[in-house]
Write an enzyme that holds these catalytic residues in place. Structure first.
Site, PDB file in Angstrom:
ATOM      1  N   CYS A 283      29.777  62.000 -18.156  1.00 49.50           N
ATOM      2  CA  CYS A 283      30.242  62.249 -16.797  1.00 49.50           C
ATOM      3  C   CYS A 283      29.242  63.004 -15.924  1.00 49.50           C
ATOM      4  CB  CYS A 283      31.561  63.013 -16.843  1.00 49.50           C
ATOM      5  SG  CYS A 283      32.786  62.266 -17.925  1.00 49.50           S
TER       6      CYS A 283
ATOM      7  N   HIS B  76      32.414  65.621 -10.106  1.00 49.90           N
ATOM      8  CA  HIS B  76      32.843  64.523 -10.975  1.00 49.90           C
ATOM      9  C   HIS B  76      34.317  64.254 -10.711  1.00 49.90           C
ATOM     10  CE1 HIS B  76      33.990  62.065 -14.246  1.00 49.90           C
ATOM     11  NE2 HIS B  76      34.552  63.021 -14.957  1.00 49.90           N
TER      12      HIS B  76
ATOM     13  N   ASN C 174      38.820  57.707 -12.904  1.00 52.01           N
ATOM     14  CA  ASN C 174      37.680  58.394 -13.519  1.00 52.01           C
ATOM     15  C   ASN C 174      36.693  57.335 -14.005  1.00 52.01           C
ATOM     16  OD1 ASN C 174      35.907  59.705 -15.277  1.00 52.01           O
ATOM     17  ND2 ASN C 174      37.462  61.108 -16.047  1.00 52.01           N
TER      18      ASN C 174
END
EC number: 2.3.1.180
Length: 312
Positions: free
Chosen positions: A113, A238, A268
């Site tokens: 990430c 993020h 995500n």
């Protein structure tokens, strides 16, 4: 030349959209449950044959076009991803071949990430060292390919997409010093592995780590970039989930900043999430050219990387 800057951005998402109601027909969940807990409404899902290289190449082509550069100008291609299927050739090499980039250094960056912000720092350092002049920095992931669609705690999170930036040498530094690191003793809180390969995480442990440890580190990135949090025009974290993004942004103290909330529409997307959200802010004109923005990736490996950049 003693610095680098982001010249242009681009992004790409698959056409298929999966809604919360779609998920409710697959597992024991509901739109209300998902919205309350993670703030996500929709996510994009790649079609068969539309893997990480395809997403990355599409986003990179848009960034090149927006920056007015030719593929021949690029001498470094970096792709942040954790969901590529093959070890060799790497995704960066495939992207370079598809775009017609001749003879560039090609590297994948596997920091999950926080991969894009790690890769952006590597590009900045490489350009400052004189080893490259124009770089393509891409974040691309197909998280739905590693999703267990029977696990309602993770399948509601994931999406697919890619974002890219053209980074070039500049007279002054428009990409601030990176603050990066990790908490490797906690690294197994986020996992992509096994047979079949699946994404899993210890959600509460990741939430506690992110909301208690990261705001101070993000403020350190602002300090190193010479910008007070209240001077930031945008904060691009993020896009893990909205219930994590909002408290982190609040604790950073960026009271005047636009806070990217692309997770609501995209889910995500791991290494793609920061450049995807950044590209959309730029495309919509939500931040003026030259304004300071904080880019901060975090997650898998319990790693992080953040820096202040100037809006292209």
């Amino acid at each position: 030349m003693n610095g680098s800057r982001i010249v242009a951005t681009g992004h790409y998402q698959p056409a298929k959209v999966l809604t919360n109601d779609d998920l409710a027909a697959m597992v024991d969940t509901s739109d209300e449950w998902i919205t309350q807990r993670v703030g996500i409404r929709t996510r994009h899902v790649s079609a068969p044959g539309e893997g990480v290289p395809e997403l990355a190449a599409n986003a990179a082509a848009k960034a090149l076009a927006a920056g007015g550069l030719d593929a021949a100008d690029i001498d470094l291609v970096l792709v942040a991803t954790c969901t590529q299927l093959d070890r060799a050739p790497n995704v960066a090499a495939i992207v370079a071949a598809r775009l017609g980039v001749p003879g560039a250094a090609v590297m994948d960056v596997g920091v999950s990430c926080s991969g894009f912000t790690h890769a952006l720092a590597v590009a900045d350092h490489t350009i400052r060292a004189g080893a490259a002049r124009h770089a393509l920095v891409i974040g691309a992931d197909t998280m739905t390919a590693v999703t267990d669609w029977t696990d309602r705690t993770t399948c509601v999170l994931t999406g697919d997409g890619a974002g890219a930036a053209v980074v070039s040498a500049a007279p002054a530094a428009e990409i601030g010093p990176v603050v990066w690191g990790s908490f490797p003793e906690l690294g197994d809180a986020v996992r992509i592995g096994g047979t079949p390969t699946r994404f899993a995480q210890e959600g509460q442990a990741v939430y506690r780590w992110a909301t208690t440890k990261l705001p101070a580190i993000a403020r350190q990135a602002c300090e190193r970039g010479g910008v007070a949090p209240e001077e930031l025009a945008a904060v691009v974290l993020h896009q893990a989930n909205l219930r994590m993004i909002e408290p982190i942004a609040e604790r950073i103290g960026a009271v005047n900043a636009v806070v990217a909330r692309d997770v609501v529409d995209s889910g995500n997307t791991s290494g793609a999430s920061v450049p995807l959200a950044l590209s959309k802010l730029v495309e919509r004109g939500q931040v003026r050219r030259g304004a300071p923005m904080l880019l901060f990736g975090f997650g898998g490996n319990l790693s992080y990387a953040g820096m202040v950049v100037r809006c292209p």
